[in-house]
Design an enzyme around this catalytic site. Structure first.
Site, PDB file in Angstrom:
ATOM      1  N   PRO A  36      -2.195  -4.582  -4.139  1.00  0.00           N
ATOM      2  CA  PRO A  36      -1.415  -5.306  -3.151  1.00  0.00           C
ATOM      3  C   PRO A  36       0.090  -5.175  -3.289  1.00  0.00           C
ATOM      4  CG  PRO A  36      -2.670  -6.791  -4.590  1.00  0.00           C
ATOM      5  CD  PRO A  36      -2.608  -5.470  -5.229  1.00  0.00           C
ATOM      6  N   GLU A  37       0.680  -4.471  -2.381  1.00  0.00           N
ATOM      7  CA  GLU A  37       2.116  -4.536  -2.186  1.00  0.00           C
ATOM      8  C   GLU A  37       2.293  -5.313  -0.885  1.00  0.00           C
ATOM      9  OE1 GLU A  37       4.230  -0.853  -2.832  1.00  0.00           O
ATOM     10  OE2 GLU A  37       2.657  -0.110  -4.139  1.00  0.00           O
TER      11      GLU A  37
END
Length: 277
Positions: free
Chosen positions: A2-3
Site C-alpha cells: 500500500p502506497e
DNA sequence: AGCTCAACCTGGCTGC
DNA sequence: TGCAGCCAGGTTGAGC
C-alpha cells in the site's frame, strides 16, 4: 503493497459498505500490531455509526460519533469486505461487523496499526502520527506552482538524496518506495542527487511527475476495484507497469540502458543511469 | 534539526 | 528436498 494509490482505492472500495452503517461487533483475533490495538476498542466502537472514511497520506480515517479510528495498512495490510458468514482466513487480524457485512483487516507482517483518537482530543490533525505529515499531492497546497515551491524551499540545505527526501513524506505524502523510483524516472532526475542541489525547474518536473504517477496508479487500481474488495483470495495486484521499479538489469524502456538497483536509506532504488542525470 | 540505522514480523525466493 | 540467508509495498525512535 500500500502506497497512496492503493490506500485511496481501498477507501473508495470499502466506503459504500461502511459509511452510514453502525458497528455491531468487533473481533480482534490478534491485536499485536505496530502498536497494540487499544484493548477497549470494542467497547468504544460498538453501536457507533461510521459517518465517513477519509484518507490522509497512507492513513485511513474512520469517523465515528465519539472520535476517529486511525488505520494504517503497513507493508502488507489489506482490507476486504466480506459476509460475516465467510470463514475468516489466516492473518485476518481484526474484523469489524456492520450488520452482516464484515470489514476484515488482513496483515501477515503486523506492521499495520489501528488506533483511536477520541473527540475530546480535538481535531484529528492533532493526532501525533498525522501531525508531521507533508501535504496531500492532489490538494491545492501541492498543485500548480505550490508543489514546486514546497519541494524546492524545503530542500535547501538538505544533504540527503532526493530519493530519501521525497520518500520521507515530510513535504508531500503518499509516495512510497515504488512510486518514488517511478516519479524520479518520470522527472528524469538521478535519485542520488542531494535534495538541496536540485534546481527549481527540476523540482517543477518532479512535482508534476509525482501527481501523474500517483494519478495513473489510482486509475489502474480503480479498474480492479471490484475484485479487490470482494476477493477473499489474494488481493488483486494493482502493480501498474513500472518503468524502473523491480527491473534491475532489464533494458530501460526509453533508451535500452540496463536499469540499476542501489540501496538508499535501507531501501532499494531503481533508475536508468542514462535517462536520469 | 537532520542524518543513519535498528527494529517491528512473516513469507517467499535464491542458492548451496 | 532442506535450510540458511536475504529481500519485501512503511514508519518510528534512538543515538549521534
Amino acid at each position: 503493497m500500500p502506497e497512496l494509490p492503493e490506500v485511496e482505492v481501498t477507501k473508495l472500495g470499502i466506503a459504500p459498505y461502511i459509511e452510514g452503517k453502525t458497528l455491531t461487533e468487533l473481533i480482534v483475533h490478534d491485536g499485536r500490531f505496530r502498536w497494540p490495538v487499544p484493548s477497549n476498542l470494542k467497547k468504544i466502537l460498538i453501536d457507533q455509526t461510521c459517518s465517513a472514511i477519509h484518507r490522509r497520506g497512507k492513513y485511513l480515517l474512520f469517523y465515528f460519533e465519539r472520535g476517529v479510528m486511525v488505520l494504517h495498512l503497513g507493508m502488507t495490510g489489506v482490507l476486504r469486505i466480506q459476509k460475516i458468514q465467510e470463514e475468516p482466513k489466516k492473518y485476518n487480524r481484526i474484523e469489524f461487523h456492520f450488520g452482516d457485512t464484515a470489514l476484515r483487516f488482513h496483515d501477515p507482517r503486523k506492521f499495520g496499526s489501528v488506533l483511536w483518537h477520541p473527540i475530546e482530543h480535538g481535531p484529528i490533525e492533532n493526532f501525533p502520527l498525522l501531525k508531521k505529515l507533508g501535504v496531500e499531492p492532489f490538494e491545492n497546497e501541492f498543485s500548480g506552482v505550490n508543489g514546486t515551491k514546497l519541494l524546492y524551499e524545503r530542500s535547501r540545505g538538505r544533504t540527503v538524496s532526493v530519493k530519501q527526501y521525497l520518500l520521507a513524506g515530510q513535504v508531500v505524502v503518499g509516495v512510497g518506495n515504488i512510486y518514488c523510483s517511478e516519479s524520479l524516472f518520470e522527472a528524469k532526475i538521478n535519485p542520488k542527487t542531494p535534495a538541496g542541489k536540485i534546481s527549481k525547474p527540476r523540482y517543477e518536473r518532479l512535482a508534476k511527475a509525482v501527481q501523474l504517477i500517483l494519478k495513473k496508479a489510482i486509475q489502474a487500481g480503480g479498474s480492479s476495484l471490484k475484485d479487490f474488495v470482494h476477493s477473499d483470495g489474494e488481493p488483486g495486484h494493482f502493480m501498474v507497469l513500472t518503468k524502473v521499479y523491480d527491473r534491475a538489469g532489464l533494458p530501460c524502456k526509453e533508451c535500452g540502458t540496463p536499469i540499476k538497483q542501489i540501496t538508499q536509506g535501507q531501501r532499494s532504488t531503481y533508475y536508468c543511469p542514462q535517462c536520469q542525470k
